[in-house]
Enzyme design. Structure first.
Site, PDB file in Angstrom:
ATOM      1  CE  LYS A   1      -1.839   2.747   3.013  1.00 18.13           C
ATOM      2  NZ  LYS A   1      -1.525   3.930   2.158  1.00 18.13           N
TER       3      LYS A   1
ATOM      4  CD  GLU B   1      10.102  12.837  11.500  1.00 22.07           C
ATOM      5  OE1 GLU B   1       8.885  12.487  11.668  1.00 22.07           O
ATOM      6  OE2 GLU B   1      10.957  11.970  10.905  1.00 22.07           O
TER       7      GLU B   1
HETATM    8  P1  NAD Z   1       2.321   8.595   7.672  1.00 20.41           P
HETATM    9  O1  NAD Z   1       2.458   7.824   8.993  1.00 20.41           O
HETATM   10  O2  NAD Z   1       1.272   9.731   7.592  1.00 20.41           O
HETATM   11  O3  NAD Z   1       1.729   7.680   6.552  1.00 20.41           O
HETATM   12  C1  NAD Z   1       2.696   6.273   6.058  1.00 20.41           C
HETATM   13  C2  NAD Z   1       1.843   5.466   5.511  1.00 20.41           C
HETATM   14  O4  NAD Z   1       0.962   4.618   6.448  1.00 20.41           O
HETATM   15  C3  NAD Z   1       0.938   5.868   4.359  1.00 20.41           C
HETATM   16  O5  NAD Z   1       0.682   5.016   3.400  1.00 20.41           O
HETATM   17  C4  NAD Z   1      -0.411   6.166   4.987  1.00 20.41           C
HETATM   18  O6  NAD Z   1      -1.387   6.310   4.154  1.00 20.41           O
HETATM   19  C5  NAD Z   1      -0.448   5.128   5.985  1.00 20.41           C
HETATM   20  N1  NAD Z   1      -1.480   5.211   7.164  1.00 20.41           N
HETATM   21  C6  NAD Z   1      -1.826   6.366   7.347  1.00 20.41           C
HETATM   22  N2  NAD Z   1      -2.663   6.207   8.650  1.00 20.41           N
HETATM   23  C7  NAD Z   1      -2.613   4.741   8.773  1.00 20.41           C
HETATM   24  C8  NAD Z   1      -3.174   3.597   9.838  1.00 20.41           C
HETATM   25  N3  NAD Z   1      -4.113   4.411  10.929  1.00 20.41           N
HETATM   26  N4  NAD Z   1      -2.905   2.669   9.708  1.00 20.41           N
HETATM   27  C9  NAD Z   1      -2.132   1.935   8.656  1.00 20.41           C
HETATM   28  N5  NAD Z   1      -1.629   3.028   7.566  1.00 20.41           N
HETATM   29  C10 NAD Z   1      -1.823   4.107   7.751  1.00 20.41           C
HETATM   30  O7  NAD Z   1       3.657   9.196   6.920  1.00 20.41           O
HETATM   31  P2  NAD Z   1       3.971   9.880   5.890  1.00 20.41           P
HETATM   32  O8  NAD Z   1       3.761  11.502   6.115  1.00 20.41           O
HETATM   33  O9  NAD Z   1       3.598   9.506   4.811  1.00 20.41           O
HETATM   34  O10 NAD Z   1       5.659   9.931   5.992  1.00 20.41           O
HETATM   35  C11 NAD Z   1       6.343  10.505   6.938  1.00 20.41           C
HETATM   36  C12 NAD Z   1       6.883  10.074   8.063  1.00 20.41           C
HETATM   37  O11 NAD Z   1       7.502   8.615   7.566  1.00 20.41           O
HETATM   38  C13 NAD Z   1       7.997  10.469   8.792  1.00 20.41           C
HETATM   39  O12 NAD Z   1       7.630  10.409  10.192  1.00 20.41           O
HETATM   40  C14 NAD Z   1       9.205   9.998   8.528  1.00 20.41           C
HETATM   41  O13 NAD Z   1      10.292  10.107   9.435  1.00 20.41           O
HETATM   42  C15 NAD Z   1       8.879   8.617   8.561  1.00 20.41           C
HETATM   43  N6  NAD Z   1       9.637   7.947   7.572  1.00 20.41           N
HETATM   44  C16 NAD Z   1      10.421   6.975   8.218  1.00 20.41           C
HETATM   45  C17 NAD Z   1      11.439   6.302   7.455  1.00 20.41           C
HETATM   46  C18 NAD Z   1      12.406   4.885   8.131  1.00 20.41           C
HETATM   47  O14 NAD Z   1      12.823   4.329   7.317  1.00 20.41           O
HETATM   48  N7  NAD Z   1      12.511   5.054   9.533  1.00 20.41           N
HETATM   49  C19 NAD Z   1      11.645   6.636   6.293  1.00 20.41           C
HETATM   50  C20 NAD Z   1      10.735   7.429   5.576  1.00 20.41           C
HETATM   51  C21 NAD Z   1       9.698   8.128   6.223  1.00 20.41           C
END
Ligand code: NAD
Length: 462
Positions: free
Chosen positions: A155, A361
């Site tokens: 997803k 962050e």
């Molecule tokens: P997000 O948590 O908003 O979303 C990530 C994914 O989860 C998306 O596909 C979203 O549709 C899905 N999602 C949203 N709510 C959900 C739920 N309740 N249950 C299951 N899935 C759900 O993150 P974002 O804004 O897309 O990305 C930014 C974040 O990702 C930042 O915090 C960043 O640090 C983190 N990140 C971490 C890494 C790592 O390797 N540690 C790498 C890249 C980004």
């Protein structure tokens, strides 16, 4: 339901996607489950090796096309997109070879039996990804899982589904039908994956806030949450640091993807004896960074992915502006006629930086600079955040480098460099930055069960 995907810099329409509902997502999970059960994917490591290698070659042949899609849907500069495609290919190639090298152990046991400990794939797994490095972050976690023999339900983030869809299309002819399956949607579809018992691992890369939710749901049904979450990357500059190299590196990785990266070097701690020089040099260099059209090779930072994200960043900048700690940047770039969201790279420094900017962050082009007086101070300050993903120590003193690296609570610590990752070396977060390790053989084992098969073979008659 449909979604229109826009170019984050130019606002152009890139494509339309059909979103899943619960019924179609359920059918997709059933396909992954059936493909796992029926084999031969889960049993045949040779098949997996050839498939992953073939897919890697296919992605390489379509590298320009994929990089252009990523450029459009993320808004980040083109050279980062080229790098992303190269890293995705490397993940597939490493894990193609590794698929043939996964092994267990054998034991001769006191009752005369032979115990074989074999590794078997855990079952179908979900891969939920964020928008900043959509193709690489998927393959970073999924290539090891495919090497292990799992089948996948993928997803992507709603803002960036296009490169993922194209890459999966390109796997056809290499990876057998049913192994790679995609669903499209937001939190509702993500939650559905978390709660589905057929998905034995939910590999989630995203924010810590959502990660906690995923962990609760997946653990509650005794599945395995695998979490790569937020970060607050820090560089510690000791008084003997090579400042030229350190400052170049901070410029690159503080503002990579306009700071919208988990490993972005968003904090700098400098020893008091070099702090003024570091501040002056950073102010000068940060003010010269170029914000603009991400296709222009002269541009350092491209677009912020969405208005929501830009508003969040501007909120943090407002705090710094009111406190008098915003030394440079944090503005709308002048003369840029593009509908996307853009913010000039910012440096925040001084003794009174609000703790929210130091601990939370921001996920934007904002680097903070603090001052320390002793090695112990530096470690204490660096560790004073909930996150623990990535850190760097800059010094020419080997003992100090080792001791600082050991004391920092971060999953990766670099010495005199930053943001170097390798398909063969496991990485991941401590504290609120994650659970589990991606890459390397540990990354494969995250998607496997250890199974003991015991043979009654009688005592050796010698
Ligand atoms: P997000 O948590 O908003 O979303 C990530 C994914 O989860 C998306 O596909 C979203 O549709 C899905 N999602 C949203 N709510 C959900 C739920 N309740 N249950 C299951 N899935 C759900 O993150 P974002 O804004 O897309 O990305 C930014 C974040 O990702 C930042 O915090 C960043 O640090 C983190 N990140 C971490 C890494 C790592 O390797 N540690 C790498 C890249 C980004």
């Amino acid at each position: 339901m449909h979604d229109t995907i826009l170019d984050k810099a130019t606002g152009a329409t890139l494509g339309e996607v059909t979103l899943d509902d619960a019924a179609s997502a359920d059918r997709t999970i059933a396909t992954a489950d059936a493909a796992f059960r029926s084999g031969p994917w889960r049993y045949d490591a040779n098949l997996r090796q050839v498939a992953l290698a073939g897919w890697a070659d296919e992605l390489e042949r379509h590298g320009d096309e994929l990089a252009a899609i990523i450029r459009g849907e993320t808004g980040k500069v083109r050279r980062e997109c080229d790098r992303e495609v190269a890293m995705a290919i490397d993940a597939l190639r490493f894990n193609s070879g590794a698929a043939r090298s996964v092994a267990g152990t054998a034991h001769e046991l006191p009752d005369g039996s032979a115990g074989h400990l074999v590794r078997v794939p855990v079952g179908p797994a979900a891969f939920v990804t964020p928008w900043n490095w959509p193709l690489f972050l998927l393959l970073r976690d999924m290539a090891p899982a495919l090497a292990a023999g799992v089948t996948a339900v993928i997803k992507p983030a709603p803002l960036t589904p296009l490169a993922t869809a194209r890459a999966i299309e390109l796997a056809g002819g290499h990876v057998p039908a049913g192994v790679l399956n995609m669903v499209r949607g937001g939190a509702d579809i993500g939650q559905l994956l978390s709660s589905d018992e057929r998905l034995k691992v939910v590999a989630f890369t995203g924010s810590t806030q959502v990660g906690r939710d995923v962990a609760r749901t997946v653990s509650g049904r005794l599945g395995r949450p695998f979490l790569e979450l937020g970060g607050k990357g820090v560089s510690v500059l000791h008084d003997d640091a090579d400042l030229d190299a350190a400052i170049d590196t901070i410029l690159t990785f503080g503002f990579i993807t306009a700071g919208q990266m988990c490993m972005a070097n968003s904090r700098v701690l400098a020893h008091r004896s070099v702090a003024d020089e570091v501040r002056d040099r950073l102010v000068d260099r940060v003010s010269r960074l170029v914000v603009g059209h991400p296709d222009d090779p002269a541009v350092d930072t491209g677009a912020i992915v969405s208005t929501t994200q830009a508003e969040k960043i501007r909120g943090y900048l407002e705090i710094a502006r009111n406190d008098g700690t915003l030394l440079v940047g944090g503005e709308q770039p002048g003369g840029l006629d593009l509908p996307g969201e853009f913010i000039t790279p910012a440096l925040v420094a001084g003794d009174q930086i609000d703790t929210r900017l130091l601990k939370e962050e921001i996920f934007g082009p904002v680097v903070t600079l603090e001052t320390f007086d002793s090695d112990a101070d530096a470690v204490r300050m660096a560790n004073d955040t909930d996150y623990g993903l990535a850190a760097a120590v800059w010094t020419n003193d080997l003992r100090r480098a080792w001791q600082s690296a050991r004391a920092l609570d971060f999953g990766t610590v670099w010495l005199n460099r930053y943001n170097r990752t390798f398909s063969e070396v496991p990485s991941g977060g401590m504290k609120a930055s994650g659970v589990g390790r991606t890459r390397g053989f540990d990354g494969i084992h995250e998607f496997m069960e250890l199974k003991h098969i015991n043979f009654d073979v009688g005592h050796l008659a010698v």
